[in-house]
Design a protein around this motif. Structure first.
Motif, short mmCIF file in Angstrom:
data_model
loop_
_atom_site.label_atom_id
_atom_site.label_comp_id
_atom_site.label_asym_id
_atom_site.label_seq_id
_atom_site.Cartn_x
_atom_site.Cartn_y
_atom_site.Cartn_z
N ALA A 54 -22.17 -20.16 13.02
CA ALA A 54 -21.82 -21.32 11.83
C ALA A 54 -21.68 -22.68 12.49
O ALA A 54 -20.98 -22.78 13.76
CB ALA A 54 -20.69 -20.51 11.14
N TRP A 55 -21.91 -23.44 11.67
CA TRP A 55 -21.75 -24.89 12.11
C TRP A 55 -20.79 -25.62 11.43
O TRP A 55 -20.58 -25.59 10.32
CB TRP A 55 -23.30 -25.59 12.34
CG TRP A 55 -24.32 -25.03 13.24
CD1 TRP A 55 -25.03 -23.96 13.08
CD2 TRP A 55 -24.41 -25.27 14.36
NE1 TRP A 55 -25.79 -23.44 13.98
CE2 TRP A 55 -25.21 -24.34 15.14
CE3 TRP A 55 -23.92 -26.30 15.36
CZ2 TRP A 55 -26.04 -24.37 16.19
CZ3 TRP A 55 -24.46 -26.55 16.62
CH2 TRP A 55 -25.46 -25.39 17.25
N LEU A 56 -19.91 -26.71 12.19
CA LEU A 56 -18.94 -27.44 11.23
C LEU A 56 -18.74 -28.64 12.05
O LEU A 56 -18.84 -28.77 13.23
CB LEU A 56 -17.73 -26.39 11.72
CG LEU A 56 -16.55 -26.91 10.93
CD1 LEU A 56 -16.62 -26.55 9.30
CD2 LEU A 56 -15.20 -26.30 11.45
N HIS A 57 -18.67 -29.72 10.91
CA HIS A 57 -18.13 -30.93 11.62
C HIS A 57 -17.07 -30.99 12.44
O HIS A 57 -15.90 -30.13 11.85
CB HIS A 57 -18.17 -32.01 10.60
CG HIS A 57 -19.39 -32.42 9.99
ND1 HIS A 57 -19.91 -32.09 8.76
CD2 HIS A 57 -20.43 -33.16 10.59
CE1 HIS A 57 -21.11 -32.77 8.52
NE2 HIS A 57 -21.32 -33.47 9.72
N PRO A 58 -16.73 -31.54 13.61
CA PRO A 58 -15.61 -31.59 14.31
C PRO A 58 -14.50 -32.51 13.64
O PRO A 58 -13.89 -33.36 14.25
CB PRO A 58 -15.83 -31.94 15.72
CG PRO A 58 -17.07 -32.82 15.38
CD PRO A 58 -17.64 -32.26 14.10
N HIS A 59 -14.23 -32.17 12.29
CA HIS A 59 -13.19 -32.89 11.67
C HIS A 59 -12.26 -32.23 10.85
O HIS A 59 -12.84 -31.02 10.30
CB HIS A 59 -13.97 -34.02 10.41
CG HIS A 59 -14.93 -34.83 10.98
ND1 HIS A 59 -14.61 -35.77 11.90
CD2 HIS A 59 -16.17 -34.81 10.77
CE1 HIS A 59 -15.79 -36.45 12.31
NE2 HIS A 59 -16.84 -35.79 11.57
N SER A 60 -10.93 -32.32 10.70
CA SER A 60 -9.95 -31.47 10.24
C SER A 60 -10.08 -31.28 8.68
O SER A 60 -9.88 -30.25 8.10
CB SER A 60 -8.51 -32.11 10.29
OG SER A 60 -8.52 -33.17 9.99
N THR A 87 -9.75 -24.64 16.25
CA THR A 87 -9.12 -26.17 16.17
C THR A 87 -10.24 -27.08 16.36
O THR A 87 -11.19 -26.76 17.03
CB THR A 87 -8.18 -26.28 17.22
OG1 THR A 87 -8.77 -26.05 18.57
CG2 THR A 87 -6.98 -25.37 17.11
N VAL A 88 -9.99 -28.25 15.83
CA VAL A 88 -11.15 -29.49 15.91
C VAL A 88 -10.17 -30.59 16.47
O VAL A 88 -8.98 -30.66 16.11
CB VAL A 88 -11.56 -29.92 14.28
CG1 VAL A 88 -12.39 -28.60 14.04
CG2 VAL A 88 -10.65 -29.95 13.41
N PRO A 89 -10.84 -31.55 17.28
CA PRO A 89 -10.22 -32.71 17.76
C PRO A 89 -9.88 -33.54 16.47
O PRO A 89 -10.79 -33.80 15.61
CB PRO A 89 -11.13 -33.25 18.73
CG PRO A 89 -12.48 -32.69 18.35
CD PRO A 89 -12.33 -31.37 17.68
N ASP A 90 -8.55 -34.11 16.45
CA ASP A 90 -8.56 -35.31 15.43
C ASP A 90 -9.12 -36.56 15.93
O ASP A 90 -9.77 -36.48 16.96
CB ASP A 90 -6.82 -35.37 15.33
CG ASP A 90 -6.25 -35.82 16.36
OD1 ASP A 90 -6.65 -36.28 17.61
OD2 ASP A 90 -4.79 -36.10 16.43
N ARG A 91 -8.64 -37.67 15.31
CA ARG A 91 -9.43 -38.89 15.65
C ARG A 91 -9.02 -39.44 17.15
O ARG A 91 -9.89 -40.48 17.68
CB ARG A 91 -9.08 -39.82 14.67
CG ARG A 91 -9.48 -39.71 13.17
CD ARG A 91 -10.94 -39.81 13.01
NE ARG A 91 -11.26 -39.24 11.48
CZ ARG A 91 -12.32 -38.92 11.07
NH1 ARG A 91 -13.29 -38.33 11.95
NH2 ARG A 91 -12.44 -38.47 9.91
#
Length: 96
Positions: A54-60, A87-91
């Motif tokens: 599955a694919w997800l933008h790396p944004h919270s 977990t995804v990286p924040d800005r």
């Protein structure tokens, strides 16, 4: 969310994928791939692990939308998928 999402160039040779959070289409390189490891959803950093992804933008924001919509189980075709470890990286580049 659409302001952060790059629109793929028509005719580009890069594959386009759909984010399971915001449902926006984007280039494969702009999204992170998620796969199952047992019943746990993990990030496939190299995008080479076997199985359905599955694919997800790396944004919270996209992660929160995907969790609220319970999109992980549907996208990975596993109703018991546990996305709690994703977990995804924040800005600033640190993981949330």
């Amino acid at each position: 969310m659409s302001a952060d999402v790059a629109v793929p160039v028509p005719g580009s040779s890069e594959p386009v994928r759909t984010c399971i959070g915001c449902r926006g289409k984007d280039a494969r390189s702009a999204l992170m791939r998620l796969v199952l490891d047992g019943d746990h959803v993990i990030v496939d950093e190299a995008a080479t692990r076997p199985g359905r992804g599955a694919w997800l933008h790396p944004h919270s924001d996209c992660l929160a939308l995907a969790m609220r919509r319970k999109a992980f189980g549907r996208a990975l075709r596993s109703p018991g998928a546990d996305p709690s470890g994703v977990t995804v990286p924040d800005r600033n580049g640190t993981a949330l």
